[in-house]
Design a protein around this motif. Sequence first.
Motif, PDB file in Angstrom:
ATOM      1  N   THR A 440       0.823  -1.218   0.000  1.00 27.24           N
ATOM      2  CA  THR A 440       0.000   0.000   0.000  1.00 27.24           C
ATOM      3  C   THR A 440       0.853   1.261   0.000  1.00 27.24           C
ATOM      4  OG1 THR A 440      -0.167  -0.019   2.432  1.00 27.24           O
ATOM      5  CG2 THR A 440      -1.893  -1.169   1.197  1.00 27.24           C
ATOM      6  N   ASN A 441       2.098   1.139  -0.406  1.00 24.65           N
ATOM      7  CA  ASN A 441       3.006   2.283  -0.435  1.00 24.65           C
ATOM      8  C   ASN A 441       2.606   3.223  -1.579  1.00 24.65           C
ATOM      9  OD1 ASN A 441       5.100   4.102  -0.470  1.00 24.65           O
ATOM     10  ND2 ASN A 441       6.724   2.575  -0.708  1.00 24.65           N
ATOM     11  N   PRO A 442       2.138   4.441  -1.292  1.00 21.32           N
ATOM     12  CA  PRO A 442       1.708   5.345  -2.358  1.00 21.32           C
ATOM     13  C   PRO A 442       2.840   5.754  -3.288  1.00 21.32           C
ATOM     14  CG  PRO A 442       1.729   6.476  -0.234  1.00 21.32           C
ATOM     15  CD  PRO A 442       1.934   5.026   0.044  1.00 21.32           C
ATOM     16  N   ASP A 443       4.091   5.717  -2.804  1.00 24.33           N
ATOM     17  CA  ASP A 443       5.228   6.036  -3.675  1.00 24.33           C
ATOM     18  C   ASP A 443       5.395   4.994  -4.776  1.00 24.33           C
ATOM     19  OD1 ASP A 443       5.769   8.259  -2.155  1.00 24.33           O
ATOM     20  OD2 ASP A 443       7.323   7.288  -0.949  1.00 24.33           O
ATOM     21  N   VAL A 444       4.860   3.796  -4.542  1.00 23.60           N
ATOM     22  CA  VAL A 444       4.969   2.711  -5.511  1.00 23.60           C
ATOM     23  C   VAL A 444       3.672   2.543  -6.292  1.00 23.60           C
ATOM     24  CG1 VAL A 444       5.314   0.225  -5.792  1.00 23.60           C
ATOM     25  CG2 VAL A 444       6.716   1.502  -4.155  1.00 23.60           C
ATOM     26  N   TRP A 445       2.531   2.551  -5.574  1.00 22.99           N
ATOM     27  CA  TRP A 445       1.249   2.212  -6.187  1.00 22.99           C
ATOM     28  C   TRP A 445       0.413   3.422  -6.562  1.00 22.99           C
ATOM     29  CZ3 TRP A 445       0.581  -2.696  -7.629  1.00 22.99           C
ATOM     30  CH2 TRP A 445       1.399  -3.646  -7.033  1.00 22.99           C
ATOM     31  N   GLY A 446       0.823   4.610  -6.156  1.00 20.58           N
ATOM     32  CA  GLY A 446       0.083   5.805  -6.503  1.00 20.58           C
ATOM     33  C   GLY A 446      -0.773   6.314  -5.365  1.00 20.58           C
ATOM     34  N   ALA A 447      -1.389   7.474  -5.587  1.00 19.41           N
ATOM     35  CA  ALA A 447      -2.173   8.124  -4.539  1.00 19.41           C
ATOM     36  C   ALA A 447      -3.393   7.321  -4.132  1.00 19.41           C
ATOM     37  CB  ALA A 447      -2.598   9.522  -5.010  1.00 19.41           C
ATOM     38  N   ASP A 448      -3.867   6.417  -5.004  1.00 19.66           N
ATOM     39  CA  ASP A 448      -5.048   5.604  -4.692  1.00 19.66           C
ATOM     40  C   ASP A 448      -4.670   4.235  -4.130  1.00 19.66           C
ATOM     41  OD1 ASP A 448      -3.953   4.457  -6.927  1.00 19.66           O
ATOM     42  OD2 ASP A 448      -5.791   4.483  -8.129  1.00 19.66           O
ATOM     43  N   TRP A 457      -5.281  -3.369 -12.562  1.00 19.22           N
ATOM     44  CA  TRP A 457      -4.558  -4.491 -13.170  1.00 19.22           C
ATOM     45  C   TRP A 457      -4.944  -4.706 -14.638  1.00 19.22           C
ATOM     46  CZ3 TRP A 457      -0.686  -6.344 -10.275  1.00 19.22           C
ATOM     47  CH2 TRP A 457      -0.746  -6.111  -8.896  1.00 19.22           C
ATOM     48  N   LEU A 458      -5.921  -3.956 -15.121  1.00 21.22           N
ATOM     49  CA  LEU A 458      -6.381  -4.105 -16.505  1.00 21.22           C
ATOM     50  C   LEU A 458      -5.788  -3.041 -17.418  1.00 21.22           C
ATOM     51  CD1 LEU A 458     -10.149  -4.871 -15.767  1.00 21.22           C
ATOM     52  CD2 LEU A 458      -8.266  -6.496 -16.132  1.00 21.22           C
ATOM     53  N   SER A 459      -4.922  -2.210 -16.875  1.00 21.72           N
ATOM     54  CA  SER A 459      -4.225  -1.189 -17.647  1.00 21.72           C
ATOM     55  C   SER A 459      -2.765  -1.185 -17.202  1.00 21.72           C
ATOM     56  CB  SER A 459      -4.877   0.181 -17.417  1.00 21.72           C
ATOM     57  OG  SER A 459      -4.899   0.498 -16.040  1.00 21.72           O
ATOM     58  N   PRO A 460      -1.893  -0.461 -17.902  1.00 23.32           N
ATOM     59  CA  PRO A 460      -0.472  -0.457 -17.496  1.00 23.32           C
ATOM     60  C   PRO A 460      -0.300  -0.044 -16.037  1.00 23.32           C
ATOM     61  CG  PRO A 460      -0.720   0.534 -19.667  1.00 23.32           C
ATOM     62  CD  PRO A 460      -2.119   0.300 -19.134  1.00 23.32           C
ATOM     63  N   LEU A 461       0.501  -0.798 -15.316  1.00 23.06           N
ATOM     64  CA  LEU A 461       0.759  -0.498 -13.905  1.00 23.06           C
ATOM     65  C   LEU A 461       1.681   0.709 -13.790  1.00 23.06           C
ATOM     66  CD1 LEU A 461       1.285  -4.150 -12.654  1.00 23.06           C
ATOM     67  CD2 LEU A 461      -0.640  -2.668 -12.091  1.00 23.06           C
ATOM     68  N   PRO A 462       1.712   1.366 -12.614  1.00 23.02           N
ATOM     69  CA  PRO A 462       2.560   2.553 -12.448  1.00 23.02           C
ATOM     70  C   PRO A 462       4.015   2.277 -12.815  1.00 23.02           C
ATOM     71  CG  PRO A 462       1.115   2.271 -10.557  1.00 23.02           C
ATOM     72  CD  PRO A 462       0.961   1.042 -11.398  1.00 23.02           C
ATOM     73  N   GLN A 463       4.637   3.236 -13.445  1.00 18.36           N
ATOM     74  CA  GLN A 463       6.029   3.099 -13.851  1.00 18.36           C
ATOM     75  C   GLN A 463       6.940   2.887 -12.649  1.00 18.36           C
ATOM     76  OE1 GLN A 463       7.390   6.378 -16.232  1.00 18.36           O
ATOM     77  NE2 GLN A 463       9.535   5.704 -16.243  1.00 18.36           N
ATOM     78  N   THR A 464       6.515   3.422 -11.502  1.00 17.94           N
ATOM     79  CA  THR A 464       7.325   3.292 -10.290  1.00 17.94           C
ATOM     80  C   THR A 464       7.544   1.836  -9.889  1.00 17.94           C
ATOM     81  OG1 THR A 464       5.258   3.688  -9.085  1.00 17.94           O
ATOM     82  CG2 THR A 464       6.786   5.540  -9.293  1.00 17.94           C
ATOM     83  N   LEU A 465       6.611   0.938 -10.263  1.00 17.17           N
ATOM     84  CA  LEU A 465       6.783  -0.474  -9.914  1.00 17.17           C
ATOM     85  C   LEU A 465       8.033  -1.048 -10.559  1.00 17.17           C
ATOM     86  CD1 LEU A 465       3.235  -2.097  -9.971  1.00 17.17           C
ATOM     87  CD2 LEU A 465       4.847  -2.057  -8.079  1.00 17.17           C
ATOM     88  N   GLY A 466       8.272  -0.679 -11.813  1.00 11.00           N
ATOM     89  CA  GLY A 466       9.481  -1.145 -12.484  1.00 11.00           C
ATOM     90  C   GLY A 466      10.737  -0.505 -11.924  1.00 11.00           C
ATOM     91  N   GLU A 467      10.603   0.713 -11.461  1.00 10.39           N
ATOM     92  CA  GLU A 467      11.765   1.432 -10.953  1.00 10.39           C
ATOM     93  C   GLU A 467      12.238   0.920  -9.595  1.00 10.39           C
ATOM     94  OE1 GLU A 467      10.377   5.407 -10.881  1.00 10.39           O
ATOM     95  OE2 GLU A 467      10.462   5.694 -13.067  1.00 10.39           O
ATOM     96  N   VAL A 468      11.300   0.447  -8.753  1.00  9.65           N
ATOM     97  CA  VAL A 468      11.692   0.040  -7.403  1.00  9.65           C
ATOM     98  C   VAL A 468      12.202  -1.394  -7.335  1.00  9.65           C
ATOM     99  CG1 VAL A 468      10.038   1.609  -6.345  1.00  9.65           C
ATOM    100  CG2 VAL A 468       9.370  -0.762  -6.755  1.00  9.65           C
ATOM    101  N   ARG A 469      12.016  -2.172  -8.396  1.00  7.24           N
ATOM    102  CA  ARG A 469      12.507  -3.551  -8.432  1.00  7.24           C
ATOM    103  C   ARG A 469      11.946  -4.369  -7.268  1.00  7.24           C
ATOM    104  NH1 ARG A 469      18.827  -5.555  -8.221  1.00  7.24           N
ATOM    105  NH2 ARG A 469      18.500  -7.657  -9.052  1.00  7.24           N
ATOM    106  N   SER A 470      10.635  -4.582  -7.326  1.00 10.61           N
ATOM    107  CA  SER A 470       9.960  -5.333  -6.268  1.00 10.61           C
ATOM    108  C   SER A 470      10.532  -6.739  -6.147  1.00 10.61           C
ATOM    109  CB  SER A 470       8.461  -5.427  -6.577  1.00 10.61           C
ATOM    110  OG  SER A 470       7.853  -6.398  -5.771  1.00 10.61           O
ATOM    111  N   PRO A 471      10.826  -7.179  -4.920  1.00 11.01           N
ATOM    112  CA  PRO A 471      11.361  -8.539  -4.734  1.00 11.01           C
ATOM    113  C   PRO A 471      10.278  -9.610  -4.707  1.00 11.01           C
ATOM    114  CG  PRO A 471      11.248  -7.416  -2.631  1.00 11.01           C
ATOM    115  CD  PRO A 471      10.792  -6.421  -3.660  1.00 11.01           C
ATOM    116  N   GLY A 472       8.999  -9.214  -4.809  1.00 11.06           N
ATOM    117  CA  GLY A 472       7.904 -10.166  -4.675  1.00 11.06           C
ATOM    118  C   GLY A 472       7.868 -11.189  -5.793  1.00 11.06           C
ATOM    119  N   VAL A 473       7.470 -12.417  -5.449  1.00  2.37           N
ATOM    120  CA  VAL A 473       7.418 -13.500  -6.423  1.00  2.37           C
ATOM    121  C   VAL A 473       6.136 -13.454  -7.236  1.00  2.37           C
ATOM    122  CG1 VAL A 473       6.291 -15.171  -4.887  1.00  2.37           C
ATOM    123  CG2 VAL A 473       7.832 -15.995  -6.676  1.00  2.37           C
ATOM    124  N   TYR A 474       5.142 -12.670  -6.797  1.00  2.22           N
ATOM    125  CA  TYR A 474       3.830 -12.658  -7.439  1.00  2.22           C
ATOM    126  C   TYR A 474       3.362 -11.235  -7.674  1.00  2.22           C
ATOM    127  CZ  TYR A 474      -1.316 -12.950  -7.612  1.00  2.22           C
ATOM    128  OH  TYR A 474      -2.632 -12.809  -7.954  1.00  2.22           O
TER     129      TYR A 474
END
Length: 549
Positions: A440-448, A457-474
């Motif tokens: 729920t980090n707004p810096d990653v997922w946005g203000a909402d 999930w039905l449109s392009p995800l925030p660019q910040t997700l690619g920038e932070v290099r999430s370690p999650g497997v899913y």
Amino acid sequence: MISVLNVVLASAISWIGWGVLKRFVLTSSLDNLPGPPSASNLYGNIRDLLSYDGWDYHRHILDTYGRAQKLAGPFGVSIFLTYDPTALHHILIKDQPTFDVVTGYTIPLSDQSLTSTFNHWIGEQHRKQRKMMNPVFSIKHMRDMIPLFYEVTDRLCSSLKTKLRDERQEVDILDWLSRTALELIGQCGMDCSFDSLEGEGNDHPFAQAIKQYARLASGSFGFVLNPFFPYINKWNLPRLKRFTVDHIPIDRVQKLKGVIDVIYNNSRDIIDKKKSALASNDKAVAAEMMKKKDIITILSKLANLEADESSRMTDEEVSGQISLFLFAATDTTSSALARILQILSTNMNAQDKLRKEIRDAERNGQLTYDQLVSLPYLDAVCRETLRLFPPASFASTRIANSDAVIPLSKPIIGKDGKEISEIMIPKGTNILVSITGFNTNPDVWGADALEWKPERWLSPLPQTLGEVRSPGVYSHLMTFLGGSRACIGFKFSQLEMKVVMATLLSSFKFETAPGHKITWKMTSVVAPYVDKPDGPHPGLPILMSVASD
């Protein structure tokens, strides 16, 4: 004898307490990190953070103190809490061996063995067992299990239709989902049935023990004991440990011991029956066993027939896997499914949209694996619910087994007003990974980030997700963690959720049941509770009716 026990306990506690004092309390390199003031000399901040109603406190410290902070733990121990993506990548992937999982409740169950029912393996042992189990959770194996999934969910659907009798009725859907999840892991994982899914309630001892374990092992109770486990586990005295546990005059400890005994004994019973069948002189029985695709049969074959001597699993290890699978696959999945149905009962547009997608796909018959995983809105609903409402708010506690330096994705401001770009973690430090914080980090997922929006999930995800290099497997999420300690069964869980959702939503309509106050408690696995005159009880009353064609 009791006086001798008191002396042993007092000596042990004094020795351990001095070790804790020397290593953590006197000084800490974490002291410059932001964090809340300690609320208690005994519990620190942990009682507030891990209480059943700790949501507001958790949200408060995430929003106030940020991505990397210091908490006060039991007895003044310094705890590092983080949801910083670079820090998580370092802890869970890059330098994972330095930050291993704290061993859980350790209770001796026989004169010959000392086991923790939900214990985590460490080091090379974990890597060995993980490698052996990977084929069990492959996509190919998931496809093979689809008929078993539908056999169980069709029974659920039939029983609910019988119960409703074409009438709109209030149903405790949590109970039905928990029973279904246990039966699914029983059939697909253990080749045995725990519940016919006929009628109300289920008295199987496994089901009752799993429910009690989640409650008894939750909150600050277990965390307070964490500093003691590394010392206790070094004592290779199973009879003394069992004797000590038997005489601890704490009701919660005795109940937890009884629950673990039930789970352990039932697990061993499953193993003994499986071993007997695999070793049968009856060629037909042996041949039938070799064809079975359930997890424990495959694990037993890999462990005892196909593996070399050095890689074989002991009965204790297989027993631990049975217990772990049953607990993880029952409570976590039923929690996620209950949350989805509660949300859909208040959002009829989303429910109708999802039902239409499922029914359109079912026009040519029962859905295949590939059809299920390709339904976009069903997938989006599952992902978004697991993002915003993960079944577990925190990962299992990590502990630094040596001094280490953890980098951050961007600097934070320390108490001295200076920027901190990396953090020195002393050996022995407990580390809490906030799954909710990352998801729920707004810096990653946005203000909402705090809104439930499957459409994200039905449109392009925030660019910040690619920038932070999430370690999650899913799906860039921390819900199933990441690295070698990621949940090995997350594909199984996803398939289970989608089969159950497709079956239920195709047949039934869900609406909010009036007159009930539902609260979600932060137990070891998040669960809904309904207020009753004698207090809150696990449950999720919901109005159900047969959906019109």
